[in-house]
Write an enzyme that holds these catalytic residues in place. Structure first.
Site, PDB file in Angstrom:
ATOM      1  N   GLY A   1     -30.518  -3.939  90.169  1.00 57.94           N
ATOM      2  CA  GLY A   1     -31.540  -4.349  91.199  1.00 57.94           C
ATOM      3  C   GLY A   1     -31.031  -5.550  91.925  1.00 57.94           C
ATOM      4  O   GLY A   1     -29.751  -5.948  91.847  1.00 57.94           O
TER       5      GLY A   1
ATOM      6  N   HIS B   1     -24.030  -2.893  96.810  1.00 57.56           N
ATOM      7  CA  HIS B   1     -24.781  -1.934  96.370  1.00 57.56           C
ATOM      8  C   HIS B   1     -25.100  -0.669  97.254  1.00 57.56           C
ATOM      9  O   HIS B   1     -24.862   0.644  97.173  1.00 57.56           O
ATOM     10  CB  HIS B   1     -26.187  -2.108  95.809  1.00 57.56           C
ATOM     11  CG  HIS B   1     -26.091  -3.056  94.685  1.00 57.56           C
ATOM     12  ND1 HIS B   1     -26.538  -4.514  94.797  1.00 57.56           N
ATOM     13  CD2 HIS B   1     -25.939  -2.902  93.395  1.00 57.56           C
ATOM     14  CE1 HIS B   1     -26.367  -5.099  93.558  1.00 57.56           C
ATOM     15  NE2 HIS B   1     -25.952  -4.320  92.794  1.00 57.56           N
TER      16      HIS B   1
END
Ligand code: PAF
Length: 287
Positions: free
Chosen positions: A34, A40
């Site tokens: 996260g 990402h």
């Protein structure tokens, strides 16, 4: 914008994947903890190219943090992550709780022996055991055909490659190049700990890698001399504290003395409260 389908239960996740597999779909997993950034999202975009169903997992894995490391303060922003993943048209978010992944009585861990030991492994005991364990669990739960990992966490990638090979795990491991800020700083969730002055100081990692590369291009082959130049470059920056700088075989991560072919230069330095890592393959391409 379409809502992002979300599963947190293991059985439901397995059933979703079994259904997709029965339909002949190729499932790709991008595992994350996260607090997503462009790095990402580049894994997500790469994942999209690799199959028909794209699953992103968000699980801050307590097993890869030592008791001395600040797991509770690991940055989290699930709402923002969900928005970013929905914009990328991810098919499914898997975000289990720690109790779901490590229920009471949990006691099985995966140890990848040699490649886990040097570099970050030497400074973060148990870290790669936690990583290998959770990644294997995610593979068993999400049942992907392929999974995407970033080259910034180079040692992690090698640990996962070794584990899948050794344990005959039928998942293709896809490596994705490091995403950098325009001035070269590797993107990392930890960059948020840097003050503006430290943010400038952090560029010493990039300049140290560049210095090493220039030496190799100029014909230097002695690992020790290249390492010394890297250490000197980092030590010129008073806000940086070197944790390690090492030249290693890019697959087995054993030490090298002569740069005769592709060689990993891996670097870790603290700048303020941020522990930053970066790496470069010198004299060729990585595995
Ligand atoms: O690289 C990370 O974010 C984590 O180590 C991973 C691979 C998601 C395992 O927790």
């Amino acid at each position: 914008m379409a809502a992002l389908p979300n599963i947190s239960n293991i059985r439901e996740m397995q059933a979703w994947s079994d259904h997709a597999r029965r339909e002949g779909k190729r499932i790709v997993l991008v595992p994350t903890m996260g607090f997503l950034h462009e790095g990402h999202l580049s894994l997500v975009r790469q994942g999209r190219q690799k199959g028909d169903r794209l699953v992103v997992s968000i699980f801050a894995n307590p097993a890869q943090f030592a008791p001395t490391e600040d797991f509770d303060n690991y940055p989290r922003d699930l709402e923002r992550d969900i928005r970013l993943l929905a914009e990328e048209r991810v098919d499914l978010l898997f975000n289990p709780t720690a109790e779901e992944i490590y229920p009471a009585g949990y006691q099985t861990y995966v140890d990848v022996d040699q490649v886990s030991q040097p570099l970050c492994g030497a400074h973060r005991p148990g870290h790669f055991r936690g990583v290998a364990t959770v990644v294997l669990k995610l593979f068993n739960i999400v049942r992907p055909h392929a999974a995407v990992f970033g080259l910034k966490d180079y040692q992690q990638l090698q640990v996962i490659r070794r584990m899948t090979e050794d344990l005959n795990v039928d998942v293709e491991i896809v490596a994705c190049p490091t995403v950098r800020e325009p001035d070269g700083l590797a993107m990392s969730s930890r960059n948020r700990y840097l003050t503006p002055v430290e943010r400038d100081a952090a560029l010493c990692l990039q300049s140290a890698l560049g210095k090493a590369e220039a030496l190799v291009v100029g014909g230097e082959t002695a690992a020790q001399r290249i390492r010394e130049a890297v250490v000197e470059e980092i030590s010129r920056q008073p806000l940086a504290r070197l944790e390690y700088a090492d030249l290693r075989d890019p697959r087995e991560l054993c030490p090298v003395e002569e740069v005769k072919g592709p060689t990993l230069l891996a670097l870790c330095a603290w700048v303020g409260k941020a522990r930053l890592i970066d790496n470069r393959i010198l004299a060729g391409e990585g595995p």
